[in-house]
Scaffold this active site. Structure first.
Site, short mmCIF file in Angstrom:
data_model
loop_
_atom_site.label_atom_id
_atom_site.label_comp_id
_atom_site.label_asym_id
_atom_site.label_seq_id
_atom_site.Cartn_x
_atom_site.Cartn_y
_atom_site.Cartn_z
N LYS A 124 118.25 -43.62 111.24
CA LYS A 124 118.77 -42.70 110.24
C LYS A 124 117.74 -41.62 109.90
CE LYS A 124 120.54 -46.85 108.06
NZ LYS A 124 120.30 -47.77 106.96
N GLY A 125 116.50 -41.90 110.26
CA GLY A 125 115.38 -41.08 109.78
C GLY A 125 115.45 -39.60 110.11
N ASP A 180 105.09 -42.45 115.85
CA ASP A 180 103.84 -43.16 115.56
C ASP A 180 103.36 -43.89 116.81
OD1 ASP A 180 105.90 -45.05 115.20
OD2 ASP A 180 104.95 -46.02 113.50
N LYS A 193 102.35 -38.57 114.06
CA LYS A 193 101.25 -39.41 113.54
C LYS A 193 100.44 -39.90 114.75
CE LYS A 193 102.09 -42.31 109.79
NZ LYS A 193 102.47 -43.59 109.13
N ASP A 200 111.95 -43.21 105.29
CA ASP A 200 112.19 -44.21 104.23
C ASP A 200 111.04 -45.15 104.01
OD1 ASP A 200 112.63 -45.65 106.75
OD2 ASP A 200 113.34 -47.26 105.45
N ARG A 205 114.91 -41.54 101.43
CA ARG A 205 115.30 -40.65 102.52
C ARG A 205 115.83 -39.31 102.01
NH1 ARG A 205 115.42 -43.68 107.32
NH2 ARG A 205 116.18 -45.81 107.15
N1 HPA Z 1 106.99 -43.41 106.92
C1 HPA Z 1 108.26 -43.82 107.17
N2 HPA Z 1 108.64 -44.34 108.33
C2 HPA Z 1 107.69 -44.45 109.30
C3 HPA Z 1 106.36 -44.03 109.09
C4 HPA Z 1 106.00 -43.48 107.84
O1 HPA Z 1 104.84 -43.08 107.58
N3 HPA Z 1 105.69 -44.24 110.25
C5 HPA Z 1 106.61 -44.78 111.11
N4 HPA Z 1 107.81 -44.91 110.55
MG MG Z 2 112.63 -43.60 112.28
#
Ligand code: HPA
Ligand code: MG
Length: 178
Positions: free
Chosen positions: A46-47, A106, A135, A163, A169
């Site tokens: 969802k991010g 990440d 990141k 989130d 979010r």
């Molecule tokens: N925040 C939220 N979701 C994440 C992060 C973060 O810093 N790193 C990886 N997923």
């Molecule tokens: Mg994500």
């Protein structure tokens, strides 16, 4: 969480940077394929939802939107180290240009999995990756985004789709707890 939510990148700066990134992306596709070739943008739920919506407004080529969900995160801040595909149903993407759009890179695990899937299973012609936040310090796999909006250090960040336990979010900026 009993810490205070601080602003890392405010809404105005973030949106301006996303517009700039869209220009970069337009430039890449225009140079390589012209601006009439269709691009499939794939939102990783969802991010990526807010970044995807914002970025897509400024893309100049004919664009199709698709949505997938994957998971490597457990609850909270820790990655489980495994990728599970929750929904990878996509139309045929053979010989298509595909831009995968994610909130944050990440370790690189989920995105490595997804890009490999697009290339080898879907046989897309050109697979690129755009992330809102890179990141780099958390990277465990040899992969990097083709396009990214901002660099972040080892802070846990929330907002603009990101989130903490499914909360935050909806916040219109990128924040962190202190
Ligand atoms: N925040 C939220 N979701 C994440 C992060 C973060 O810093 N790193 C990886 N997923
Ligand atoms: Mg994500």
């Amino acid at each position: 969480m009993d810490k205070e939510l601080k602003i890392l990148v405010d809404s105005e700066k973030l949106i301006a940077r996303i517009k700039e990134l869209a220009d970069e992306i337009n430039g890449y596709y225009e140079k390589n394929y012209g601006l009439n070739e269709e691009l499939t943008i794939v939102c990783v739920l969802k991010g990526a939802v807010m970044f995807f919506a914002e970025l897509s407004k400024y893309l100049n080529m004919p664009t199709c939107m698709e949505f997938v969900s994957l998971s490597s995160y457990g609850a909270g801040e820790k990655s489980s180290g495994k990728v599970s595909a929750l929904n990878l149903s996509l139309p045929p993407l053979e010989n298509k240009n595909v831009l995968v759009v994610e909130d944050i890179m990440d370790t690189g695990l989920t995105l490595k999995f997804l890009l490999d899937f697009m290339k080898t299973k879907c046989k897309a012609k050109d697979v690129k990756l755009a992330v809102m936040c890179d990141k780099k310090c958390a990277r465990k796999y040899d992969i990097s985004p083709d396009f990214y909006a901002i660099d972040v250090d080892d802070k846990f960040i929330v907002g603009f789709g990101l989130d903490y336990n499914e909360n935050y979010r909806n916040i219109p900026y990128i924040g962190y707890f202190e």
